[in-house]
Motif scaffolding. Structure first.
Motif, PDB file in Angstrom:
ATOM      1  N   ARG A  50      -6.825   3.227   5.720  1.00 39.03           N
ATOM      2  CA  ARG A  50      -7.912   3.362   4.723  1.00 39.03           C
ATOM      3  C   ARG A  50      -9.116   4.094   5.315  1.00 39.03           C
ATOM      4  O   ARG A  50      -9.758   4.894   4.650  1.00 39.03           O
ATOM      5  CB  ARG A  50      -8.333   1.994   4.204  1.00 39.03           C
ATOM      6  N   VAL A 107      -5.172   6.163  -0.950  1.00 36.75           N
ATOM      7  CA  VAL A 107      -4.500   4.928  -0.559  1.00 36.75           C
ATOM      8  C   VAL A 107      -4.489   4.028  -1.782  1.00 36.75           C
ATOM      9  O   VAL A 107      -5.539   3.707  -2.331  1.00 36.75           O
ATOM     10  CB  VAL A 107      -5.223   4.244   0.617  1.00 36.75           C
ATOM     11  N   ARG A 137     -11.016   7.665   4.113  1.00 37.41           N
ATOM     12  CA  ARG A 137     -12.465   7.832   3.961  1.00 37.41           C
ATOM     13  C   ARG A 137     -12.997   8.958   4.854  1.00 37.41           C
ATOM     14  O   ARG A 137     -13.982   9.615   4.521  1.00 37.41           O
ATOM     15  CB  ARG A 137     -13.187   6.530   4.288  1.00 37.41           C
ATOM     16  N   MET A 161       0.840  -1.164   0.000  1.00 37.50           N
ATOM     17  CA  MET A 161       0.000   0.000   0.000  1.00 37.50           C
ATOM     18  C   MET A 161       0.891   1.235   0.000  1.00 37.50           C
ATOM     19  O   MET A 161       1.956   1.249   0.598  1.00 37.50           O
ATOM     20  CB  MET A 161      -0.902  -0.068   1.252  1.00 37.50           C
TER      21      MET A 161
END
Length: 65
Positions: free
Chosen positions: A48, A61, A52, A1
């Protein structure tokens, strides 16, 4: 990631630092920044969720696939 912050879009709401304090911080001007060595999220599952939570979607991400 991999995590990227659009510094032109960031408004310094701080939701990322509140959601994933092990990955995000705020710089001296109050804008979002990654903690040193955390550009890959350091395996933090909240990275993550922090993206959001950003009210202006300044955090991206990306998977390393």
């Amino acid at each position: 990631m991999r995590i990227a912050i659009d510094t032109d879009r960031c408004i310094g709401a701080g939701q990322c630092a509140l959601t994933a304090p092990g990955v995000f911080t705020q710089d001296d001007d109050g804008f979002s920044a990654l903690l040193p060595g955390r550009e890959d999220g350091a395996g933090d599952p909240l990275a993550r969720e922090a993206a959001r939570a950003c009210p202006v979607q300044a955090i991206t991400v990306m998977d390393d696939r």
